[in-house]
Design an enzyme around this catalytic site. Structure first.
Site, short mmCIF file in Angstrom:
data_model
loop_
_atom_site.label_atom_id
_atom_site.label_comp_id
_atom_site.label_asym_id
_atom_site.label_seq_id
_atom_site.Cartn_x
_atom_site.Cartn_y
_atom_site.Cartn_z
N SER A 113 -18.63 11.89 0.95
CA SER A 113 -17.17 11.91 0.82
C SER A 113 -16.70 12.40 -0.55
O SER A 113 -15.53 12.73 -0.72
CB SER A 113 -16.61 10.50 1.05
OG SER A 113 -16.92 10.03 2.34
N HIS A 126 -3.71 -1.26 -0.05
CA HIS A 126 -4.68 -0.21 -0.33
C HIS A 126 -5.60 -0.56 -1.51
O HIS A 126 -6.81 -0.37 -1.44
CB HIS A 126 -3.95 1.12 -0.58
CG HIS A 126 -4.80 2.32 -0.34
ND1 HIS A 126 -4.27 3.53 0.08
CD2 HIS A 126 -6.12 2.53 -0.45
CE1 HIS A 126 -5.25 4.42 0.21
NE2 HIS A 126 -6.38 3.83 -0.11
N ASN A 173 -10.51 -3.04 -0.87
CA ASN A 173 -10.99 -3.01 -2.26
C ASN A 173 -10.83 -4.34 -2.99
O ASN A 173 -10.73 -4.36 -4.22
CB ASN A 173 -10.30 -1.88 -3.04
CG ASN A 173 -10.50 -0.52 -2.40
OD1 ASN A 173 -11.62 -0.06 -2.27
ND2 ASN A 173 -9.41 0.10 -1.97
N LYS A 219 -1.80 2.03 5.19
CA LYS A 219 -2.01 1.23 3.98
C LYS A 219 -0.79 1.30 3.05
O LYS A 219 -0.16 2.36 2.90
CB LYS A 219 -3.25 1.73 3.23
CG LYS A 219 -4.50 1.78 4.08
CD LYS A 219 -5.70 2.30 3.31
CE LYS A 219 -6.88 2.49 4.23
NZ LYS A 219 -6.74 3.70 5.09
N ASP A 236 -7.69 5.91 10.88
CA ASP A 236 -7.46 5.21 9.61
C ASP A 236 -6.63 6.09 8.69
O ASP A 236 -7.13 7.07 8.13
CB ASP A 236 -8.80 4.86 8.96
CG ASP A 236 -8.61 4.05 7.69
OD1 ASP A 236 -8.36 2.84 7.80
OD2 ASP A 236 -8.69 4.65 6.60
N TYR A 253 -2.75 9.46 1.56
CA TYR A 253 -3.50 10.61 2.04
C TYR A 253 -2.61 11.84 2.22
O TYR A 253 -3.11 12.94 2.47
CB TYR A 253 -4.22 10.29 3.35
CG TYR A 253 -5.21 9.15 3.27
CD1 TYR A 253 -5.64 8.66 2.03
CD2 TYR A 253 -5.71 8.55 4.41
CE1 TYR A 253 -6.54 7.60 1.95
CE2 TYR A 253 -6.61 7.49 4.35
CZ TYR A 253 -7.01 7.01 3.11
OH TYR A 253 -7.90 5.97 3.04
#
Length: 317
Positions: free
Chosen positions: A215, A102, A161, A69, A35, A40
């Site tokens: 996380s 995203h 989301n 994403k 993923d 990132y």
């Protein structure tokens, strides 16, 4: 038809310098779903690891499921294809298995040549840097995402989301239906209604941050005391099954019908996170873990955007 593996490997917060080695180690451990995301800031290194694993004969491209994403600054239809192509180039791939919106947040465009990944702030060099919203509808963005499928750049598309209202709206205009909804979900944020709605629409659900606070401790968005792994019911269930608390929480997630994308840089823990299909939780154990729900959201733009980026920007009520 190729199916998304139930357990994937999350690349959020994996450092560039370690990403390639970690990806190769994860492939060796048995992970086939990775993923990724432009935001990132490690897709080139992830791509290095994936291509090294393929070159070494550890895995074939057809055996891999790669997700990426679309970042917030690329929502305008003019920029969706180039954003996807950038991820493909960085990952060293000809196609993505899944490409997700995203966030349901459109931000002002920042050219790839100017700053990549653009992150949240429009112009970090100003005296008062802030997020800058862009007037782009989610429908326009989705229709541009659909063109990626038509072009063969991606196999499936989906969203992250989104709330229930946005899902209802998306399903009213989508020609290519979303394959996946990726949301924060864990025993402190069970999201039963949203998951049930997604499944009603035949949308698969992936839970990010399936171990909850774990996380977020390292980025000061949670404290050690927020750990679901220390809850008595989780500890007792783990002891009853001879499993770790993390394995119990991950099993709870998959047993309720969501896929998961845990992350670890520890090879032993990587393997432990995959080893959750040789036991089942009882109905009582499932209910007891679900009863930990406190609607505790760790990843909330309505909190972190204002604190870090100077703009109050909630997407959940």
């Amino acid at each position: 038809m190729k199916q998304m593996p139930e357990i994937g490997f999350g690349l959020w917060k994996v450092s560039r310098e370690n990403a390639a080695d970690i990806v190769v180690e994860a492939v060796k451990a048995g992970y086939r779903h990775f993923d990724c995301a432009a935001d990132y800031a490690n897709e080139a290194e992830v791509g290095e690891g994936l291509n090294r694993a393929i070159a070494e004969g550890l895995v074939t491209r057809d055996e891999l499921w790669i997700t990426s994403k679309l970042w917030n600054t690329f929502h305008h239809p003019d920029h969706v294809e180039s954003a996807c192509q950038k991820s493909l180039d960085d990952l060293g791939l000809d196609y993505l298995d899944l490409y997700l919106v995203h966030f349901p947040i459109a931000l002002e465009y920042v050219p790839i040549e100017t700053r990549y990944p653009p992150e949240w702030l429009f112009d970090p060099g100003t005296d008062n840097p802030q997020m800058k919203r862009a007037p782009v509808s989610l429908q326009d963005t989705w229709q541009a995402m659909e063109k990626l499928v038509d072009a063969g750049m991606v196999g499936k598309i989906g969203v992250c989301n989104y709330n229930s209202a946005l899902i209802h709206d998306l399903m009213s205009y989508a020609t290519v239906k979303p394959a996946v909804l990726q949301i924060e979900a864990h025993p402190y944020l069970t999201q039963e209604k949203l998951i049930r709605l997604a499944h009603q629409y035949d949308i698969s659900v992936t839970a990010f941050s399936p171990l909850a606070a774990l996380s977020y401790v390292e980025i000061d968005m949670a404290g050690q005391a927020d750990s679901v792994l220390t809850e008595t019911v989780v500890q007792e269930t783990a002891a009853a099954h001879g499993k770790t608390p993390a394995q119990v929480v991950l099993r709870w997630a998959t047993q309720r019908g969501t896929s998961i994308i845990p992350k670890s840089s520890n090879p032993q823990r990587m393997r432990e996170n995959l080893a959750i299909n040789d036991f089942s939780l009882s109905e009582d154990q499932m209910h007891a873990i679900s009863a930990l729900n406190a609607n505790r959201r760790f990843n909330d733009p309505g909190v972190f955007c204002e604190a870090a980026f100077g703009l109050f920007n909630p997407i959940y009520d």
